[in-house]
Structures are given as structure tokens and as C-alpha cells.
Scaffold this active site. Sequence first.
Site, mmCIF file in Angstrom:
data_model
loop_
_atom_site.group_PDB
_atom_site.id
_atom_site.type_symbol
_atom_site.label_atom_id
_atom_site.label_comp_id
_atom_site.label_asym_id
_atom_site.label_seq_id
_atom_site.Cartn_x
_atom_site.Cartn_y
_atom_site.Cartn_z
ATOM 1 N N ASN A 187 0.877 -1.173 0.000
ATOM 2 C CA ASN A 187 0.000 0.000 0.000
ATOM 3 C C ASN A 187 0.912 1.220 0.000
ATOM 4 O O ASN A 187 1.498 1.551 1.020
ATOM 5 C CB ASN A 187 -0.893 -0.035 1.252
ATOM 6 C CG ASN A 187 -1.680 1.245 1.430
ATOM 7 O OD1 ASN A 187 -1.810 2.040 0.501
ATOM 8 N ND2 ASN A 187 -2.211 1.452 2.625
ATOM 9 N N LYS A 210 0.150 4.296 -0.307
ATOM 10 C CA LYS A 210 -0.432 5.524 0.259
ATOM 11 C C LYS A 210 -0.164 6.691 -0.694
ATOM 12 O O LYS A 210 -0.189 6.498 -1.897
ATOM 13 C CB LYS A 210 0.116 5.771 1.675
ATOM 14 C CG LYS A 210 -0.009 4.504 2.534
ATOM 15 C CD LYS A 210 0.205 4.723 3.992
ATOM 16 C CE LYS A 210 0.030 3.393 4.717
ATOM 17 N NZ LYS A 210 0.052 3.530 6.168
ATOM 18 N N HIS A 243 -9.507 1.611 4.775
ATOM 19 C CA HIS A 243 -8.231 1.750 5.492
ATOM 20 C C HIS A 243 -8.434 2.706 6.674
ATOM 21 O O HIS A 243 -9.200 3.659 6.572
ATOM 22 C CB HIS A 243 -7.149 2.275 4.546
ATOM 23 C CG HIS A 243 -5.788 2.210 5.148
ATOM 24 N ND1 HIS A 243 -5.339 3.154 6.043
ATOM 25 C CD2 HIS A 243 -4.792 1.300 5.019
ATOM 26 C CE1 HIS A 243 -4.118 2.822 6.436
ATOM 27 N NE2 HIS A 243 -3.765 1.699 5.831
ATOM 28 N N GLU A 251 -6.726 5.055 7.765
ATOM 29 C CA GLU A 251 -6.458 6.472 7.455
ATOM 30 C C GLU A 251 -7.656 7.117 6.770
ATOM 31 O O GLU A 251 -7.924 8.303 6.945
ATOM 32 C CB GLU A 251 -5.182 6.584 6.598
ATOM 33 C CG GLU A 251 -3.940 6.296 7.448
ATOM 34 C CD GLU A 251 -2.757 5.739 6.678
ATOM 35 O OE1 GLU A 251 -2.753 5.777 5.439
ATOM 36 O OE2 GLU A 251 -1.821 5.246 7.342
ATOM 37 N N GLU A 270 -5.574 -4.809 10.580
ATOM 38 C CA GLU A 270 -4.556 -3.786 10.764
ATOM 39 C C GLU A 270 -4.794 -3.040 12.077
ATOM 40 O O GLU A 270 -5.528 -2.042 12.104
ATOM 41 C CB GLU A 270 -4.591 -2.785 9.603
ATOM 42 C CG GLU A 270 -4.254 -3.398 8.261
ATOM 43 C CD GLU A 270 -3.587 -2.381 7.343
ATOM 44 O OE1 GLU A 270 -2.503 -2.715 6.827
ATOM 45 O OE2 GLU A 270 -4.118 -1.282 7.159
ATOM 46 N N GLY A 313 2.550 2.175 10.721
ATOM 47 C CA GLY A 313 3.522 3.256 10.560
ATOM 48 C C GLY A 313 4.265 3.609 11.836
ATOM 49 O O GLY A 313 4.920 4.645 11.916
ATOM 50 N N SER A 333 3.304 -2.271 10.230
ATOM 51 C CA SER A 333 4.757 -2.394 10.424
ATOM 52 C C SER A 333 5.312 -3.766 10.036
ATOM 53 O O SER A 333 6.206 -4.289 10.705
ATOM 54 C CB SER A 333 5.141 -2.035 11.861
ATOM 55 O OG SER A 333 4.801 -0.687 12.135
HETATM 56 P P1 PGA Z 1 2.818 0.214 7.582
HETATM 57 O O1 PGA Z 1 1.370 0.495 6.953
HETATM 58 O O2 PGA Z 1 3.315 -1.081 6.993
HETATM 59 O O3 PGA Z 1 3.655 1.404 7.144
HETATM 60 O O4 PGA Z 1 2.661 0.121 9.058
HETATM 61 C C1 PGA Z 1 0.438 -0.551 6.783
HETATM 62 C C2 PGA Z 1 -0.831 -0.027 6.193
HETATM 63 O O5 PGA Z 1 -1.223 1.115 6.511
HETATM 64 O O6 PGA Z 1 -1.484 -0.714 5.391
#
Ligand code: PGA
Length: 241
Positions: free
Chosen positions: A9, A11, A96, A98, A165, A171, A204
Site C-alpha cells: 500500500n 499511500k 483503510h 487512514e 490492521e 507506521g 509495520s
Molecule cells: P505500515 O502500513 O506497513 O507502514 O505500518 C500498513 C498499512 O497502513 O497498510
Amino acid sequence: MRKIVIAGNWKMYKTQAETLDFLRHFLGLLSETPDGREVVLCAPFTALGALSKSLHGARVKVGAQNLHWEAEGAFTGEISGPMLRELGVRYVVVGHSERRQYFGETDETVNLRLKAAQAHGLTPILCVGETKQQRDAGETESVITAQIENDLVDVDQTNLIVAYEPIWAIGTGDTCESAEANRVIGVIRSLLKNPDVTIQYGGSVKPANVDELMAQPEIDGALVGGASLEPESFARIVNFQ
Ligand code: PGA
């Protein structure tokens, strides 16, 4: 049979030029990737066309990060399923954290987007997960259960991926322990009607922890943010042992 799906992903990262540069390095690192693994790159809308053209014939599939539920209309700033299909997109991330956190998405709009994705021949990757506060309050199961039940009303479970998640692990470098990720994914599986739904872990995921996560019996794949931006690190994740 549950399919193994490793999705990056990106982003809001990567221009078209950066996308092509990534592919030049990345594709060469997949020669040893075992056959049964589906590899997906979920890029920003502006890079999807370039990605799709360059991936023609390659084993990597194209994914988007969101879609609107209407096929067309007066919805400034939105992108529809048919627009994605035309670009060769096969997967789309829906719900997601976010999007839920910063863009006001609710279980109701997530549900509409899931159904629209399927209606237009796309496979949605539904993201669910709890905040740190909810986890500390012992609400992980109830939060996940409500998300799964509300998001999946009238959704076809034969064309669906779910990603667990935990928001506190996204992140932050703070990965969920693999046994705990496995446990929560088991809970998610018990809530689904179709036992063959692929359920990914996200939050992560890195070259250093992917082998242990993927060794867990309930974990069928990964949704990878930060570590999918570099060809070497994402290839190492795709080629987990
Ligand atoms: P990350 O993000 O691997 O940077 O923690 C995962 C995601 O948001 O799908």
C-alpha cells in the site's frame, strides 16, 4: 484453499516516474518468488495507468487505494470502479484506517464501497482494526466484530480479502506480536461465512518480521505500507521464507 496475497500500500507516495523506477528494480527480484503467491501494488490513482502498462505480462497485479460507490456522477474528487477497471486494476483497498480517521469514512460508506468494488469486478481488501485506546480497554474483539458485521452486510464473501490492521501498529514500527495477530485473525475468520477468505495482517510488516508472521497458521498474507516503498525490502517480504 486460502490464497496467499502480499500487497503493498503505497499511500500518497510515488509519482509515475518513481513508480517506473521502482519496477525496474523490483521485477528482477521476483525470479525466485514461489508460484502460489499473489503480489499486488496498490498505488495512487495517478500512477495506476503507468503501473498497469509496465506490468503487462508480469506476475504483479495492480491495486487502487479507494473507490466511490457510484459508477459516475457529480462527486468531485472521487474515482469509480469502471474507471479503475479500464486501467487494469484488479484489487482495491477499502476502509483503510487512514480513510476512516482523516476522511470521515464510516462502516456504512465502507459497505457501499465494498459492494461497488465487487459489482465492477474488483476484489476489495477490507481493512479492520482497533486503536490503542480500544485495545487497552479490552475492546479489540467487540470493535473488530462490529466492523466485520457492519461492513460486510450483503457483501459477497467469495470475492473478498480482509486485512487485520491494528491502528497502533500502522507506521509506528510497533508490530503486533505474531501470536496475537494470529489470534485476532482467528476471531475474524470465525465471524466470516466463507472459511476460504484470505486474511492478511498489516501494521509495520518488515523484512525482519515477515517470516515469523507468515509462519502463523491463520495469517494468509500481508498489507505492507512503508516497507513496500523500497524494491529490496518489498521483494524480501514477498519472498518470505
Ligand atoms: P505500515 O502500513 O506497513 O507502514 O505500518 C500498513 C498499512 O497502513 O497498510
